[in-house]
Design an enzyme around this catalytic site. Structure first.
Site, PDB file in Angstrom:
ATOM      1  N   GLY A 184       0.812  -1.208   0.000  1.00 60.32           N
ATOM      2  CA  GLY A 184       0.000   0.000   0.000  1.00 60.32           C
ATOM      3  C   GLY A 184       0.845   1.256   0.000  1.00 60.32           C
ATOM      4  O   GLY A 184       0.489   2.262  -0.618  1.00 60.32           O
TER       5      GLY A 184
ATOM      6  N   SER B  48      -4.076   7.188   8.065  1.00 58.38           N
ATOM      7  CA  SER B  48      -2.770   6.828   7.513  1.00 58.38           C
ATOM      8  C   SER B  48      -1.907   8.067   7.330  1.00 58.38           C
ATOM      9  O   SER B  48      -2.328   9.039   6.701  1.00 58.38           O
ATOM     10  CB  SER B  48      -2.937   6.122   6.160  1.00 58.38           C
ATOM     11  OG  SER B  48      -1.680   5.884   5.562  1.00 58.38           O
TER      12      SER B  48
ATOM     13  N   ASP C 107       3.460   0.528  14.711  1.00 59.03           N
ATOM     14  CA  ASP C 107       4.071  -0.738  14.304  1.00 59.03           C
ATOM     15  C   ASP C 107       4.666  -1.489  15.496  1.00 59.03           C
ATOM     16  O   ASP C 107       4.997  -2.683  15.382  1.00 59.03           O
ATOM     17  CB  ASP C 107       5.153  -0.500  13.255  1.00 59.03           C
ATOM     18  CG  ASP C 107       4.572  -0.232  11.869  1.00 59.03           C
ATOM     19  OD1 ASP C 107       3.377  -0.526  11.670  1.00 59.03           O
ATOM     20  OD2 ASP C 107       5.303   0.277  11.006  1.00 59.03           O
TER      21      ASP C 107
ATOM     22  N   LYS D  44      -6.162  -1.173   9.334  1.00 57.87           N
ATOM     23  CA  LYS D  44      -4.967  -1.621   8.619  1.00 57.87           C
ATOM     24  C   LYS D  44      -5.190  -3.022   8.060  1.00 57.87           C
ATOM     25  O   LYS D  44      -5.027  -4.013   8.761  1.00 57.87           O
ATOM     26  CB  LYS D  44      -3.758  -1.647   9.555  1.00 57.87           C
ATOM     27  CG  LYS D  44      -3.380  -0.289  10.124  1.00 57.87           C
ATOM     28  CD  LYS D  44      -2.477   0.454   9.193  1.00 57.87           C
ATOM     29  CE  LYS D  44      -1.993   1.750   9.847  1.00 57.87           C
ATOM     30  NZ  LYS D  44      -1.156   2.527   8.965  1.00 57.87           N
TER      31      LYS D  44
ATOM     32  N   LYS E 152       8.268  -9.293   3.241  1.00 56.96           N
ATOM     33  CA  LYS E 152       7.818  -7.934   2.910  1.00 56.96           C
ATOM     34  C   LYS E 152       8.792  -6.884   3.435  1.00 56.96           C
ATOM     35  O   LYS E 152       9.016  -5.868   2.772  1.00 56.96           O
ATOM     36  CB  LYS E 152       6.420  -7.693   3.490  1.00 56.96           C
ATOM     37  CG  LYS E 152       5.798  -6.354   3.140  1.00 56.96           C
ATOM     38  CD  LYS E 152       4.387  -6.269   3.697  1.00 56.96           C
ATOM     39  CE  LYS E 152       3.762  -4.898   3.461  1.00 56.96           C
ATOM     40  NZ  LYS E 152       3.489  -4.639   2.052  1.00 56.96           N
TER      41      LYS E 152
END
Length: 427
Positions: A95, A169, A313, A340, A413
Site C-alpha cells: 500500500g 494513515s 508498528d 490496517k 515484505k
C-alpha cells in the site's frame, strides 16, 4: 499450502544478529533520488518485496536504477523530464508503494494504470484520490468505485493547495510531501485531521531536508516551495528500528544477551523509541557503538500503559512483551490499527486467546492480563499474511512450547532473512 515455521523454546542465551536497512527510509529515498537532478547512490538499502516493487515501478516510469551485485547500494538516475507515457504498474502487496507513486506521477505527464494484489485492492483509497483530484489529476476507477485499480491521467499539477487526510494513515501526507517540491508551483499542504503515526512524517521531513527541500510548517499544515534536488550524491539508509524491536524484546523476555548489528545510534526513526520502552522495563545496554548495540534482559518486569499513536508498528511486539509481564498492560490511542488491512488489534486478540492469553478490547487499543508460567499452551499462530504479526508471534515460542507460525514467508515484505537471523538464537 501454508508454510509453517516451528519455534523451539530458548532462554538465557547469548547471540549476535544483524538487521536490514529501514523499509521506511528506503522507500522514501527511492522517490527522492528519482526526483533528484544528479545520480544518487543509496547505501545500506533494504531489499524486500516492497522495495522490489518500488524499483520495478520507478524503472517503468523512466528512471535508471542499478543494484550492486552484493545489494549494498542502489544507484538511481532520475527521469528528469518525467514524461511517463502510457504504463501499467503493479504494486503487489504494498500500500505504501501505491500511495507514494500516485504523488510522484503528479510531478509529470502520462497515462498510468495502478493495480495491486487483492489485499491492497480491498483497501479504500477514495479520500486520497479525492485529494489528488484537487491537484488537477484525472483519476478513473477501473472496477469498484473507491478502490484500486485506477487509471491516472496526469498533466502535472494545476492547483497550489491540497487538503490531505491523516486520520487513518500518515502515508497520504508523506506521499504528497515527498513529491510536492516538484509540482508545478509552490503548494500549501493542509492536514484535515490529527495525523496518526506522526513519527513517519518526522522521517519524511528529515529526509526531505537532507535532499534540499524547502518546507515551512504552517498553522494548518505545510508550505512546500518548488525546488530542485541537486545536492545529495550519496545517502545512507539506517538499520530498521522496527526490525530491531523483535530482538530487543526477545532479550528482555528471555533474560538473554543479544548484540544487534546495523543498529543506528540516535536514529531518526520513531520506532527507535522501542529501546527506551525496553530500558524502562529493565533491559540493560551492555555496549554500544555507532553501528551496533548489545543488550541484556531481566528475570522479570512489570506491565505498562503506553500511548503508541506515533509508533503503531510497535503494538504487536509490545503485546507479546505484555504476555510475560508481572502485571497487566494497556496500549492506547491506536484505533487506526483496526483499519490496517487485516485489523491488527483483532488479529492480536484472536491469536493470543488461542494460546489462552487474556486480552480485552479498549475503545482505542487493547489490555493484556498476563498469566502464570505454564498456563499458555502451544498451537499454530495465524499470521494473516502480516509480517509484523509473524515476527512478533515468533517471540512467544521462545517462552511457550509447541508454537508454530502459519504463512511465515510473509516476513519477506520487510525482513526477508528474519528467520535466518532468528536461528542464531539456537547456536
Amino acid at each position: 499450502m501454508k508454510e509453517e515455521y516451528s519455534i523451539k523454546t530458548r532462554e538465557n542465551f547469548c547471540t549476535e544478529i544483524s538487521i536490514p536497512g529501514s523499509k521506511s527510509m528506503t522507500t522514501r529515498a527511492l522517490i527522492l533520488a528519482s526526483l533528484s537532478e544528479n545520480p544518487v547512490i543509496l547505501k545500506n538499502p533494504l531489499f524486500s518485496e516492497d522495495i522490489v516493487q518500488m524499483i520495478e515501478c520507478l524503472t517503468k516510469l523512466g528512471n535508471k536504477i542499478l543494484v550492486s551485485d552484493d545489494k549494498k547500494y542502489i544507484k538511481i538516475s532520475g527521469n528528469k523530464k518525467r514524461e511517463f507515457g502510457k504504463k501499467t504498474l503493479h504494486v503487489g502487496n504494498s500500500g505504501s508503494v501505491m500511495k507514494f507513486l500516485i504523488s510522484y506521477i503528479a510531478t509529470g505527464k502520462g497515462e498510468i494504470t495502478i493495480d495491486a494484489s487483492s489485499r491492497v485492492t480491498s483497501r479504500p483509497i477514495r479520500e486520497f484520490v479525492d485529494s489528488m483530484r484537487e491537484l488537477g489529476l484525472e483519476i478513473e476507477y477501473l472496477k469498484k468505485s473507491g478502490f484500486l485499480p485506477i487509471k491516472i491521467y496526469s498533466q502535472g499539477t494545476k492547483s497550489n493547495i491540497i487538503k490531505v487526510p491523516g486520520k487513518n494513515s500518515s502515508q497520504y501526507l508523506s506521499s504528497v510531501l515527498l513529491s510536492a517540491s516538484h509540482f508545478n508551483s509552490d503548494i500549501e499542504v493542509l492536514t484535515s485531521h490529527k495525523i496518526s503515526s506522526k513519527s513517519y512524517i518526522d522521517i519524511t521531513l528529515k529526509m526531505l531536508h537532507d535532499f534540499g527541500a524547502k518546507i515551512e510548517k504552517t498553522e494548518n499544515g505545510y508550505l512546500v516551495k518548488k525546488t530542485n534536488f541537486d545536492t545529495v550524491k550519496g545517502y545512507l539508509i539506517e538499520g530498521d528500528m522496527a526490525s530491531a524491536s523483535y530482538f530487543l524484546a526477545a532479550a528482555l523476555i528471555t533474560n538473554s544477551t543479544i548484540k544487534i548489528n546495523n543498529f543506528s545510534y540516535n536514529s531518526i526513526q520513531g520506532d527507535y523509541k522501542f529501546l527506551e520502552i525496553m530500558e524502562e522495563l529493565g533491559l540493560k545496554i551492555i555496549e554500544r557503538t555507532k553501528t551496533s548495540i548489545t543488550v541484556q534482559g531481566v528475570e522479570s518486569y512489570e506491565g505498562f500503559s503506553l500511548d503508541l499513536n506515533r509508533t503503531p508498528d510497535l503494538v504487536p511486539t509490545l503485546s507479546i512483551v505484555a504476555l510475560f509481564a508481572n502485571s497487566p498492560s494497556e496500549i492506547h490511542n491506536v484505533a487506526n490499527l483496526r483499519t490496517k488491512g487485516n485489523d491488527r488489534l483483532n488479529s492480536i486478540r484472536t491469536e493470543l486467546k488461542k494460546i489462552y492469553g487474556s486480552v480485552t478490547d479498549l475503545p482505542d487499543g487493547i489490555k493484556i492480563i498476563p498469566k502464570k508460567a505454564g498456563t499458555y499452551k502451544g498451537g499454530v499462530m495465524e499470521t494473516y499474511n502480516d509480517h509484523r504479526l509473524a515476527m512478533s508471534f515468533s517471540l512467544i515460542g521462545l517462552k511457550v512450547s509447541g508454537i508454530s507460525l502459519a504463512n511465515s514467508h510473509c516476513v519477506s515484505k520487510v525482513f526477508p532473512n528474519f528467520f535466518e537471523e532468528f536461528e542464531n538464537i539456537y547456536k
